[in-house]
Scaffold this active site. Structure first.
Site, PDB file in Angstrom:
ATOM      1  N   ARG A  66      -7.782  21.100-132.115  1.00 25.89           N
ATOM      2  CA  ARG A  66      -8.018  19.660-132.274  1.00 25.89           C
ATOM      3  C   ARG A  66      -8.574  19.436-133.666  1.00 25.89           C
ATOM      4  NH1 ARG A  66     -13.485  19.437-131.640  1.00 25.89           N
ATOM      5  NH2 ARG A  66     -14.315  20.569-129.851  1.00 25.89           N
ATOM      6  N   HIS A 122     -14.596  16.605-130.717  1.00 29.52           N
ATOM      7  CA  HIS A 122     -14.302  16.661-129.289  1.00 29.52           C
ATOM      8  C   HIS A 122     -14.075  15.253-128.739  1.00 29.52           C
ATOM      9  CE1 HIS A 122     -14.537  17.606-125.046  1.00 29.52           C
ATOM     10  NE2 HIS A 122     -15.452  16.669-124.929  1.00 29.52           N
ATOM     11  N   TYR A 147     -20.740  23.088-135.272  1.00 32.68           N
ATOM     12  CA  TYR A 147     -20.279  24.355-134.703  1.00 32.68           C
ATOM     13  C   TYR A 147     -19.005  24.919-135.331  1.00 32.68           C
ATOM     14  CZ  TYR A 147     -17.501  21.000-132.014  1.00 32.68           C
ATOM     15  OH  TYR A 147     -16.672  19.970-131.655  1.00 32.68           O
TER      16      TYR A 147
END
Ligand SMILES: Cc1ncc(C[n+]2csc(CCOP(=O)(O)OP(=O)(O)O)c2C)c(N)n1
Ligand SMILES: [Mg+2]
Lengths: 324, 371
Positions: B266, B270, B279
């Site tokens: 992606r 998110h 992250y």
């Protein structure tokens, strides 16, 4: 003393206990480097490392099952369930296992797990990021169910929960995570589990509530105060074991009771409170016990503001009680 | 612990087109030009829809968004092999499946706005799209729950001797949930005609695949359930199509389930609530941008002579106009009336719901839509 939000108090409680007791560990999804989706564990991975702040696979029954195993072994795990709406895959581990370990072993084993989970509506979360399903757990013998409404209580109750020998479901009202701030002591202190708090003293009607609804009720109390009604707001803080004494004392004083929460009404926590008042204090009542709550529908996205009891709705019930 | 995502796992996978759109003739599936162009348009529509929706979210006009940018080839390439009677059990990154089946962008916007024309009647967060008419079943937020549903539907089709098959989408994180394992096991035992399509985008929110499993691949999990599986380049629409086609044929021939693990990424956060810089490295994102599935497909279409600068530009213009117009239109549609809150809980309204509805109407007025 430091001014903290409810969320920061939760973080601070975990940090404080992890510094004092190396049996305390955190386990959950995204709790590590990410610091949790609400940032409740922010900074803890950096401070305590990946062995005490454990990111897990996406599996709630695994989180609670392994936390239970650690607790059996003598550790003090804090398990985070990302949203209360996602606790159900772990329902079996919580209800059949965790809750019954002490009883079924004749007390030879205990499983002091704390399950922390954000709950409640008000963040535009729709059906699955808004639920208040506290009664499933309050209904389960062997579990303690705690829910703070202030930063001070959040820290003190979470520390008390971590130290408690019983499993505790610690419900964090996420709608007020960042909106309420308060001076909170640094270092360790506890707020006792099983003790309610009078959030506002009054003499005409008792409004019994918990979690984010406490603030709605305080607002409602301010509204009716302008009409000359003096409402007392009782913040339960612990749903199980319930501080029935404080509830009865208040109702015996005022003679009127309105129970407010945002979960569905049918078989909701208000039903238990109403039944207890009816059983134990019927003679002091001057009006029927009323419940103001969420609807008996799943949570809804578009109409969450209508679904959630607001101060106006609570005030309406207070007036109804007064004019009986 | 050393963490890793799909980036580092180089175990073989089916790939047909490269980053420039060069393709391996011996593996090229036979797809009619018309369908190829429709697939391309759908992928581009998903991308643009998302760009505009994220903008609406940032302006506070919708409450949330969870996107599919970078993963468009997965849902579009696999849905393309299905017949319209086949059922799809999506998660939340598959608006492409609906659009390819002819759902309108306008209808998707009705869902994002939760207005009175939204099939869900405004009950779900954005990106929980379904369409009864298009055989795309209502998704929920709890991860992996749709997987056993897809298996059950497929079992039903088998029992009643129908030809329909099921396709279900889920992520890498979902393979950790109990429901993934229940679904796979049942499908294996009952030889259900179902395709398990795992979009392995390397992350479950912040957590890399190495936090979900210690096994080398996700596809290999299928073998424990007696189910064949294949790994494909999920940013390669031809590879996705070919693997799905084979799986669908197996299902239709009574050979049972197949799992596909599509390696993808992606490109965005998110969801609108996520900050991916916490992250993952930007370098990684840049690396994956080079494998953009839409650009790769465009390269292929050009090489086939199906697309050129001019037709591509015109297509993108059309899409942009269509989406902006649809967003405007959907935003102007009123909310469902407050009474709708109490509908569909049961097939007929119970006394307590009636009571609560009357109280609500008493306060807001009948037919109240917030205006
Ligand atoms: C049962 C459950 N637990 C936790 C969540 C919170 N959550 C939402 S999306 C997500 C990650 C899903 O990862 P993956 O399956 O890889 O899908 P992706 O988002 O990458 O497409 C998590 C943990 C959830 N929705 N449901
Ligand atoms: Mg993923």
């Amino acid at each position: 003393m430091t001014v903290r939000t409810l969320l920061q108090s939760v973080t601070d409680a975990m940090k404080t206990e992890m510094e004092l007791d190396d049996r305390v560990v955190i386990i959950g999804e995204d709790v590590g480097r990410d610091g949790g989706v609400f940032r409740a564990t922010e900074g803890l991975h950096a401070m305590f490392g990946g062995e005490r702040v454990m990111d897990t696979p996406l599996n709630e029954s695994g989180i609670i099952g392994t936390a239970t195993g650690m607790a059996l072994y003598g550790m003090r795990p804090i398990a985070e369930i990302q949203f209360m709406d996602f606790i159900y895959p772990a329902f079996d581990q919580i209800v059949s296992e965790l809750a019954k370990i002490s009883y079924r072993s004749g007390g030879t084993y205990t499983a002091p797990v704390v399950i922390r989970t954000p709950y409640g509506g008000g963040i535009k979360g729709g059906l699955y990021h808004s639920q208040s399903s506290e009664v499933y757990f309050a209904h389960t013998s062997g579990l303690k169910v705690v829910t703070p409404s202030t930063p001070y209580d959040a820290k003190g109750l979470l520390i008390a929960s971590i130290r408690d020998e019983d499993p505790v479901v610690f419900l964090e009202p996420k709608r007020i995570y960042r909106s309420v701030k308060q001076e909170v002591p640094d270092g360790a202190y506890t707020v006792p589990i099983g003790k309610a708090r009078i959030a506002l003293e009054g003499k005409d009607v008792s409004v019994i509530t918990y979690g984010a609804s406490v603030h709605t009720c305080l607002e409602a109390a301010a509204m009716v105060a302008r009409e000359g009604i003096s409402a007392e707001v009782v913040d339960l803080r612990t749903l199980s074991p319930l501080d029935i004494e404080t509830v009865l004392k208040s109702v015996e004083k005022t003679g009127r009771a309105v129970v407010a929460n945002e979960a569905p009404k049918f078989c909701g926590f208000g039903a238990e409170i109403a039944a207890l008042i009816a059983e134990k204090a019927i003679d002091s009542l001057r009006a029927p016990i009323l419940r103001v709550s969420g609807f008996d529908t799943p949570f809804t996205y578009t109409w969450e503001n209508v679904y959630l009891p607001d101060a106006e709705r609570v005030a309406g019930y207070i007036r109804r009680s007064m004019s009986y | 612990m050393k963490e890793s995502t799909v980036m580092e796992k180089k175990t073989g996978m089916l790939q047909i087109i490269d980053n420039e759109g060069n393709y391996r003739r011996e593996l090229e599936p036979a797809i009619p030009e018309e369908l190829l162009l429709r697939m391309y348009r759908t992928m581009a529509t998903v991308r643009k829809f998302e760009e505009i929706s994220m903008g609406l979210q940032r302006q506070g006009r919708i409450g949330f968004y969870i996107g599919a940018a970078g993963q468009e080839a997965c849902s579009v390439g696999s849905t393309a092999v299905l017949k319209k009677e086949d059922w799809i059990f999506p998660a939340y990154r598959e608006p492409g499946a609906l659009l390819l089946r002819g759902e309108t962008v306008l209808q998707l916007f009705h869902q994002l706005f939760g207005n009175s024309l939204d099939y869900n009647k405004g009950r779900q967060m954005p990106n929980h799209f379904n369409s009864r008419e298009k055989n795309v079943v209502t998704p929920s937020s709890p991860i992996a729950t749709q997987i056993p549903h897809a298996v059950g539907m497929a079992m039903g089709a088998k029992i009643t001797k129908k030809k329909e098959i099921a396709l279900t989408f889920f992520g890498d994180g979902a393979t950790s949930e109990n429901d993934f394992h229940s679904g796979m096991n049942f499908a294996g035992v009952f030889k259900a005609p179902v395709i398990f399509f795992c979009q392995n985008n390397g992350y479950a929110i912040s957590l890399p695949t190495s936090r979900q499993t210690a096994s080398e691949t996700l596809a290999q999990k299928a073998s424990a359930y007696g189910i064949p599986s294949e790994r494909v380049d999920g940013n390669d629409i031809l590879a996705v199509y070919s693997a799905a086609k084979k799986a669908a044929e197996r299902a239709r021939n009574g050979e049972g389930p197949t799992m596909i693990e599509a390696l993808t990424y992606r490109l965005g956060p998110h969801s609108s609530s996520d900050d991916p810089t916490k992250y993952r490295e930007n370098r990684e994102v840049e690396e994956w941008k080079k494998r953009d599935p839409i650009r790769r497909m465009a390269g292929y279409l050009r090489k086939k002579g199906y697309l050129d600068d001019e037709s591509d530009r015109k297509l993108m213009d059309d899409i942009d106009k269509e989406i902006r117009a649809a967003a405007k239109k959907a935003e102007a549609v009123p909310k469902p009336p407050v009474e709708s809150i109490f509908e569909n809980v049961y097939s007929s309204m119970t006394w307590n719901l009636k009571e609560q509805m009357e109280e609500t109407v008493g306060r807001y007025g009948p037919g109240y839509t917030g205006r």
